[in-house]
Scaffold this motif. Sequence first.
Motif, PDB file in Angstrom:
ATOM      1  N   PHE A  46       0.633  -1.291  -0.005  1.00 44.20           N
ATOM      2  CA  PHE A  46       0.602   0.007   0.463  1.00 44.20           C
ATOM      3  C   PHE A  46       0.829   1.405  -0.221  1.00 44.20           C
ATOM      4  O   PHE A  46       2.605   1.102   0.351  1.00 44.20           O
ATOM      5  CB  PHE A  46      -0.618  -0.135   1.166  1.00 44.20           C
ATOM      6  N   ILE A  47       0.604   2.065  -1.188  1.00 48.11           N
ATOM      7  CA  ILE A  47       0.765   3.595  -0.690  1.00 48.11           C
ATOM      8  C   ILE A  47       0.095   4.421   0.179  1.00 48.11           C
ATOM      9  O   ILE A  47      -1.241   5.408  -0.545  1.00 48.11           O
ATOM     10  CB  ILE A  47       1.536   3.835  -2.230  1.00 48.11           C
ATOM     11  N   ASP A  48       0.323   5.131   0.965  1.00 45.71           N
ATOM     12  CA  ASP A  48      -0.759   6.033   1.435  1.00 45.71           C
ATOM     13  C   ASP A  48       0.161   7.734   1.184  1.00 45.71           C
ATOM     14  O   ASP A  48       1.382   8.008   1.968  1.00 45.71           O
ATOM     15  CB  ASP A  48      -0.543   5.804   3.655  1.00 45.71           C
ATOM     16  N   LEU A  49      -0.482   8.923   0.592  1.00 45.86           N
ATOM     17  CA  LEU A  49       0.294   9.786   0.209  1.00 45.86           C
ATOM     18  C   LEU A  49      -0.478  11.168   1.346  1.00 45.86           C
ATOM     19  O   LEU A  49       0.130  11.653   1.019  1.00 45.86           O
ATOM     20  CB  LEU A  49      -0.259  10.159  -0.985  1.00 45.86           C
ATOM     21  N   HIS A  50      -0.995  10.680   2.410  1.00 44.79           N
ATOM     22  CA  HIS A  50      -1.437  11.928   3.663  1.00 44.79           C
ATOM     23  C   HIS A  50      -1.651  11.084   5.106  1.00 44.79           C
ATOM     24  O   HIS A  50      -2.631  10.062   4.932  1.00 44.79           O
ATOM     25  CB  HIS A  50      -2.694  12.065   3.382  1.00 44.79           C
ATOM     26  N   VAL A  51      -0.537  10.633   5.181  1.00 44.99           N
ATOM     27  CA  VAL A  51      -0.844   9.974   7.261  1.00 44.99           C
ATOM     28  C   VAL A  51       0.442  11.057   7.865  1.00 44.99           C
ATOM     29  O   VAL A  51       1.519  11.668   7.594  1.00 44.99           O
ATOM     30  CB  VAL A  51       0.061   9.230   6.932  1.00 44.99           C
ATOM     31  N   HIS A 226     -15.099  17.184 -12.585  1.00 48.86           N
ATOM     32  CA  HIS A 226     -13.216  16.951 -13.571  1.00 48.86           C
ATOM     33  C   HIS A 226     -12.231  16.272 -13.365  1.00 48.86           C
ATOM     34  O   HIS A 226     -11.558  16.413 -14.027  1.00 48.86           O
ATOM     35  CB  HIS A 226     -13.151  19.171 -14.039  1.00 48.86           C
ATOM     36  N   ALA A 227     -12.312  15.675 -12.338  1.00 53.54           N
ATOM     37  CA  ALA A 227     -11.332  14.907 -11.249  1.00 53.54           C
ATOM     38  C   ALA A 227     -10.961  13.774 -12.331  1.00 53.54           C
ATOM     39  O   ALA A 227     -11.916  13.121 -12.014  1.00 53.54           O
ATOM     40  CB  ALA A 227     -11.110  15.122 -10.042  1.00 53.54           C
ATOM     41  N   GLN A 228     -10.255  13.679 -12.098  1.00 52.01           N
ATOM     42  CA  GLN A 228      -9.406  12.452 -12.703  1.00 52.01           C
ATOM     43  C   GLN A 228      -8.645  11.733 -11.546  1.00 52.01           C
ATOM     44  O   GLN A 228      -7.822  10.561 -10.915  1.00 52.01           O
ATOM     45  CB  GLN A 228      -7.834  12.153 -13.696  1.00 52.01           C
ATOM     46  N   TYR A 229      -7.878  12.387 -10.476  1.00 52.61           N
ATOM     47  CA  TYR A 229      -7.370  11.854  -9.219  1.00 52.61           C
ATOM     48  C   TYR A 229      -8.129  12.849  -7.527  1.00 52.61           C
ATOM     49  O   TYR A 229      -8.822  14.060  -7.764  1.00 52.61           O
ATOM     50  CB  TYR A 229      -5.625  11.647  -9.355  1.00 52.61           C
ATOM     51  N   ALA A 230      -8.197  12.095  -6.671  1.00 56.33           N
ATOM     52  CA  ALA A 230      -8.982  12.338  -5.864  1.00 56.33           C
ATOM     53  C   ALA A 230      -8.154  11.266  -4.755  1.00 56.33           C
ATOM     54  O   ALA A 230      -8.322  10.426  -4.584  1.00 56.33           O
ATOM     55  CB  ALA A 230     -10.258  13.230  -5.695  1.00 56.33           C
ATOM     56  N   GLU A 231      -8.491  11.939  -3.724  1.00 55.53           N
ATOM     57  CA  GLU A 231      -7.522  11.496  -1.958  1.00 55.53           C
ATOM     58  C   GLU A 231      -9.033  10.923  -1.533  1.00 55.53           C
ATOM     59  O   GLU A 231     -10.242  12.374  -0.820  1.00 55.53           O
ATOM     60  CB  GLU A 231      -6.393  11.786  -1.450  1.00 55.53           C
ATOM     61  N   LEU A 232      -8.991  10.290  -1.097  1.00 56.78           N
ATOM     62  CA  LEU A 232     -10.978  10.022  -0.058  1.00 56.78           C
ATOM     63  C   LEU A 232      -9.812   9.408   1.444  1.00 56.78           C
ATOM     64  O   LEU A 232      -9.219   7.870   1.497  1.00 56.78           O
ATOM     65  CB  LEU A 232     -11.623   9.505  -0.657  1.00 56.78           C
ATOM     66  N   ILE A 233     -10.556   9.679   2.381  1.00 55.64           N
ATOM     67  CA  ILE A 233     -10.803   9.008   3.650  1.00 55.64           C
ATOM     68  C   ILE A 233     -11.744   7.580   4.023  1.00 55.64           C
ATOM     69  O   ILE A 233     -13.157   7.863   4.037  1.00 55.64           O
ATOM     70  CB  ILE A 233     -10.582   9.547   5.377  1.00 55.64           C
ATOM     71  N   PRO A 234     -11.135   6.439   3.750  1.00 54.19           N
ATOM     72  CA  PRO A 234     -12.470   5.387   3.572  1.00 54.19           C
ATOM     73  C   PRO A 234     -12.481   4.902   4.668  1.00 54.19           C
ATOM     74  O   PRO A 234     -12.675   3.459   5.313  1.00 54.19           O
ATOM     75  CB  PRO A 234     -11.377   4.425   2.202  1.00 54.19           C
ATOM     76  N   CYS A 250     -17.659   9.179 -10.249  1.00 48.93           N
ATOM     77  CA  CYS A 250     -17.514  10.070 -10.672  1.00 48.93           C
ATOM     78  C   CYS A 250     -15.897  10.617 -11.180  1.00 48.93           C
ATOM     79  O   CYS A 250     -15.296  10.478 -11.866  1.00 48.93           O
ATOM     80  CB  CYS A 250     -18.013  11.357  -9.816  1.00 48.93           C
ATOM     81  N   ILE A 251     -15.149   9.813  -9.982  1.00 46.62           N
ATOM     82  CA  ILE A 251     -13.919  10.091 -10.397  1.00 46.62           C
ATOM     83  C   ILE A 251     -12.641   8.955 -10.133  1.00 46.62           C
ATOM     84  O   ILE A 251     -13.038   7.985  -9.364  1.00 46.62           O
ATOM     85  CB  ILE A 251     -12.851  11.351  -9.120  1.00 46.62           C
ATOM     86  N   PRO A 252     -12.416   9.005 -11.657  1.00 47.74           N
ATOM     87  CA  PRO A 252     -11.696   7.522 -12.316  1.00 47.74           C
ATOM     88  C   PRO A 252     -10.676   7.202 -11.235  1.00 47.74           C
ATOM     89  O   PRO A 252     -10.702   5.418 -11.076  1.00 47.74           O
ATOM     90  CB  PRO A 252     -11.390   7.821 -13.359  1.00 47.74           C
ATOM     91  N   ASN A 253     -10.398   7.898 -10.903  1.00 47.43           N
ATOM     92  CA  ASN A 253      -9.057   7.411 -10.088  1.00 47.43           C
ATOM     93  C   ASN A 253      -8.711   7.620  -8.269  1.00 47.43           C
ATOM     94  O   ASN A 253      -7.669   8.292  -8.163  1.00 47.43           O
ATOM     95  CB  ASN A 253      -7.260   7.995 -10.847  1.00 47.43           C
ATOM     96  N   LEU A 254      -9.656   7.690  -8.510  1.00 47.15           N
ATOM     97  CA  LEU A 254      -9.948   8.089  -6.549  1.00 47.15           C
ATOM     98  C   LEU A 254      -9.217   7.364  -5.827  1.00 47.15           C
ATOM     99  O   LEU A 254      -8.856   5.817  -6.201  1.00 47.15           O
ATOM    100  CB  LEU A 254     -11.965   8.055  -6.088  1.00 47.15           C
ATOM    101  N   TYR A 255      -8.771   7.364  -4.613  1.00 48.59           N
ATOM    102  CA  TYR A 255      -7.486   7.045  -3.826  1.00 48.59           C
ATOM    103  C   TYR A 255      -7.640   7.002  -2.836  1.00 48.59           C
ATOM    104  O   TYR A 255      -8.265   8.253  -2.103  1.00 48.59           O
ATOM    105  CB  TYR A 255      -6.649   6.456  -4.217  1.00 48.59           C
ATOM    106  N   ALA A 256      -6.941   5.810  -2.304  1.00 48.91           N
ATOM    107  CA  ALA A 256      -7.085   5.681  -0.330  1.00 48.91           C
ATOM    108  C   ALA A 256      -6.691   6.689   0.297  1.00 48.91           C
ATOM    109  O   ALA A 256      -5.036   6.438  -0.209  1.00 48.91           O
ATOM    110  CB  ALA A 256      -7.672   4.726   0.087  1.00 48.91           C
ATOM    111  N   VAL A 257      -6.517   7.310   1.659  1.00 49.55           N
ATOM    112  CA  VAL A 257      -5.593   7.602   2.514  1.00 49.55           C
ATOM    113  C   VAL A 257      -6.047   7.353   3.874  1.00 49.55           C
ATOM    114  O   VAL A 257      -7.182   7.436   3.575  1.00 49.55           O
ATOM    115  CB  VAL A 257      -5.158   8.863   2.245  1.00 49.55           C
ATOM    116  N   THR A 258      -5.279   7.446   4.665  1.00 51.16           N
ATOM    117  CA  THR A 258      -5.465   7.331   6.002  1.00 51.16           C
ATOM    118  C   THR A 258      -5.617   8.899   6.889  1.00 51.16           C
ATOM    119  O   THR A 258      -6.655   8.808   7.780  1.00 51.16           O
ATOM    120  CB  THR A 258      -4.698   6.038   6.550  1.00 51.16           C
TER     121      THR A 258
END
Length: 374
Positions: A46-51, A226-234, A250-258
């Motif tokens: 896993f790669i966490d971009l917001h910790v 409009h976004a292709q990427y966004a981070e979300l806390i699941p 809506c956002i093709p590359n929505l990705y998880a952060v902690t």
Amino acid sequence: MRFGNILTSEGWRLGEIHWEEGRIRRIDGDPVDPATNDHSRIIPGFIDLHVHGGGGADTMEGGEALATLARTHVRFGTTRLLATTMTAPDAQIRQVLCDITHYMEAQDPDAARVLGVHLEGPYINPGKLGAQPPHARNGVIEELDELCALAPIRLLTLAPELAGHYALIRHLSERGVRVQLGHTLGSYEEGVEAMAHGACGFTHLFNAMTGLHHRKPGMVGAALAHAQYAELIPDLLHVHPGAIRTALRCIPNLYAVTDATAAAGMPDGDYRLGEQTVTKCLGGVRLADGTLAGSTLTMDQALRNFVSLGLTLADASDRLSRFPADFLGIDDIGRLQEGALADLVVLDPELQLQAVYLEGRQVSGNVQGASRCL
């Protein structure tokens, strides 16, 4: 070498993954549906971009705290991360950036690798601080250049509506820094304009930004449209499952952060988040006034939460590994293929962690009990 159901870039294979000198050399096996057997599931680390922290340690403490948070999160499958700062006085930010650089020069071999910095603030709207301390201010190019010279800032969160920030976005984008919009009172139009100037993501989507209304779509509307990427806390606390499903459509590359704090991996109690005290209780972290203040989420639980919402394991894995790597423009992590770094997470059929490998070396074993207590 490891045997199991391997999530390759071309799909699942039942076979063996081989590595040498930290990189994947070969993946043997035949196509498989992992639901048809009880073998382990092997997916990218896993790669966490917001910790912000973990294991009782906070990024803003610098020094040994960085090793503590990185050792904590690797136990839960995170093999790469961005050390994320808080809004703070200039001198404190500069000191922690220097500390991060020093840590990266001699990283703990048994800890998640720190890829660089996510500078969350101080260039945010003082009217949308969330749990950030009250040190928000406008950014200027000269100051950002000085900060970038102190540490590898790969990602920066700012409020686009503040004076001078469109030019700042352009400048940072030209330097290769990814810019996310967050902690913002900006309008839909300001979000769209910021993206035209080079902003390419949104920080903890839905949280600390103007919401969606059908006549005033706000920053959330700009992201969804409009976004292709966004981070979300699941963690299923910061964002309602229905809103997560909306974002996934809506956002093709929505990705998880902690957005994890020092409380991650720790019992209930009081912890530091920058200069503030936060309290972990009932699975969440809050300021004294009840404001959500980061999370206790770990990436293995984020994976299970995505699957509980109906995502396949392969799709959930992409949102914890491949998409964050792609967002940063790094093509040899976040995927299992020849030539990629051998960062692996091994799961049992119930998606509980069995082992974590970092560049082909096992750095963590079963943490099932710890995962379930968070």
